[in-house]
Design a protein around this motif. Structure first.
Motif, PDB file in Angstrom:
ATOM      1  N   MET A 292      56.536 -52.301 -19.928  1.00  0.00           N
ATOM      2  CA  MET A 292      56.729 -53.749 -19.853  1.00  0.00           C
ATOM      3  C   MET A 292      57.623 -54.103 -18.659  1.00  0.00           C
ATOM      4  SD  MET A 292      54.902 -55.158 -22.206  1.00  0.00           S
ATOM      5  CE  MET A 292      53.747 -53.870 -21.667  1.00  0.00           C
ATOM      6  N   GLU A 293      58.623 -53.275 -18.399  1.00  0.00           N
ATOM      7  CA  GLU A 293      59.480 -53.507 -17.241  1.00  0.00           C
ATOM      8  C   GLU A 293      58.677 -53.382 -15.946  1.00  0.00           C
ATOM      9  OE1 GLU A 293      62.603 -50.687 -17.505  1.00  0.00           O
ATOM     10  OE2 GLU A 293      63.579 -51.602 -19.243  1.00  0.00           O
ATOM     11  N   LYS A 295      55.427 -53.717 -15.543  1.00  0.00           N
ATOM     12  CA  LYS A 295      54.501 -54.830 -15.443  1.00  0.00           C
ATOM     13  C   LYS A 295      55.218 -56.108 -15.001  1.00  0.00           C
ATOM     14  CE  LYS A 295      50.568 -53.056 -17.070  1.00  0.00           C
ATOM     15  NZ  LYS A 295      49.274 -53.125 -16.349  1.00  0.00           N
ATOM     16  N   GLY A 296      56.441 -56.283 -15.487  1.00  0.00           N
ATOM     17  CA  GLY A 296      57.216 -57.451 -15.097  1.00  0.00           C
ATOM     18  C   GLY A 296      57.592 -57.391 -13.639  1.00  0.00           C
ATOM     19  N   ASP A 297      58.002 -56.196 -13.181  1.00  0.00           N
ATOM     20  CA  ASP A 297      58.378 -56.017 -11.774  1.00  0.00           C
ATOM     21  C   ASP A 297      57.175 -56.239 -10.858  1.00  0.00           C
ATOM     22  OD1 ASP A 297      60.909 -55.421 -12.543  1.00  0.00           O
ATOM     23  OD2 ASP A 297      60.671 -53.245 -12.413  1.00  0.00           O
TER      24      ASP A 297
END
Length: 299
Positions: A292-293, A295-297
């Motif tokens: 998730m990190e 994908k967020g980045d």
């Protein structure tokens, strides 16, 4: 022999060994897990001399006591009446009586509520005395052929599939042999879940240990899961031993990130994290958060 001595049980049935009075304490007495001959002389002496014998099931324990001619007062202490029976047993110890605690089989406090009783006796300033002996956990571990220098006893896994998988994933990285108790009805499903969560490790299944139809089956988790899945439901008590994580090169953080992103291109985030956990030995929850990190980045 005086009448008082007879009431105290200083000679047990036809066994003929002397029994000394016990000091006030809670005695944790290990009893046989199957074969009634697997009991120590010290355990018999303790059961014969105790003021109170606290049993998980008085009917089950009576078979053992009758086998050795022991006539002592028994009382039930188990998970369903611990809140009511526990304080009475603690008071008995603290008021100067000897209480012997036994489970239906094996060593007390292993997968039973006895630990609460011990804690209450200790908190009240009473004495706790272990009387060691049989244990299904140790019997299976030592006969499994798996490493025994470091092991983790995980007791019974949750019966619900999701909770069981979560617990297995938490145990994935434990650097030692894993030991579980399991119901024979759930054995095939549990082995299949272990393959998915832990990978295909060496394992051993101990069943009916010390009894007439004792069985110890060894193989990979996948082979055992397949075999038990194709057979009729086995009978008897079951212990599962699973070998430590297989030695493999630890992937770098960059490699794990690349793997997560690659898998997520073809699978959903949850499945990608699950597959990455199997391939790297990491925890699914941690890998999911990392994905998730990433994908967020990446926007």
């Amino acid at each position: 022999m005086s009448g008082d001595d007879q009431r105290r049980g200083y000679m047990i049935g036809q066994t003929g060994f002397a029994v000394r009075a016990l000091e006030p304490a809670l005695y944790l007495v290990a009893t046989p897990i199957g074969n009634l001959s697997d009991i120590t002389l010290r355990a018999l002496e303790t059961l014969a001399a105790a003021d109170i014998v606290a049993c998980e099931d008085t009917r089950v324990s009576r078979v053992l006591l009758d086998r050795y001619g022991i006539r002592r007062r028994t009382t039930a202490y188990h998970e369903h009446n611990a809140a009511e029976a526990g304080p009475r047993l603690v008071e008995a110890v603290l008021s100067g009586k000897s209480v012997a605690l036994i489970s239906d089989a094996g060593t007390p406090l292993v997968s039973d509520p006895g630990f609460r009783l011990v804690g209450e006796v200790v908190e009240g300033g009473g004495r706790v005395v272990p009387i060691p002996g049989p244990s299904a956990l140790l019997a299976a571990l030592t006969a499994s052929g798996l490493p025994s220098d470091a092991f983790f006893f995980a007791g019974f896994l949750p019966s619900k599939a999701g909770q069981r998988t979560t617990r297995l994933e938490e145990l994935r990285g434990v650097p030692g042999t894993l030991v579980f108790y399991e119901s024979p009805r759930r054995l095939a499903d549990t082995l299949a879940a272990m393959v998915g969560a832990l990978g295909d490790r060496p394992a051993a299944i101990g069943r009916e240990l010390t009894k007439t139809f004792e069985e110890m089956r060894r193989g990979s988790l996948a082979d055992l899961a397949k075999a038990y899945g194709e057979e009729d439901t086995p009978k008897g008590e079951v212990v599962i031993c699973v070998g430590p994580p297989l030695v493999a090169d630890t992937p770098s953080a960059q490699d794990v990130d690349a793997l997560l992103l690659s898998l997520s291109d073809e699978l959903g985030a949850s499945r990608a994290a699950g597959e990455a956990a199997k391939m790297t030995g990491g925890r699914k929850a941690d890998l999911y958060r990392r994905l998730m990190e990433l994908k967020g980045d990446g926007g």
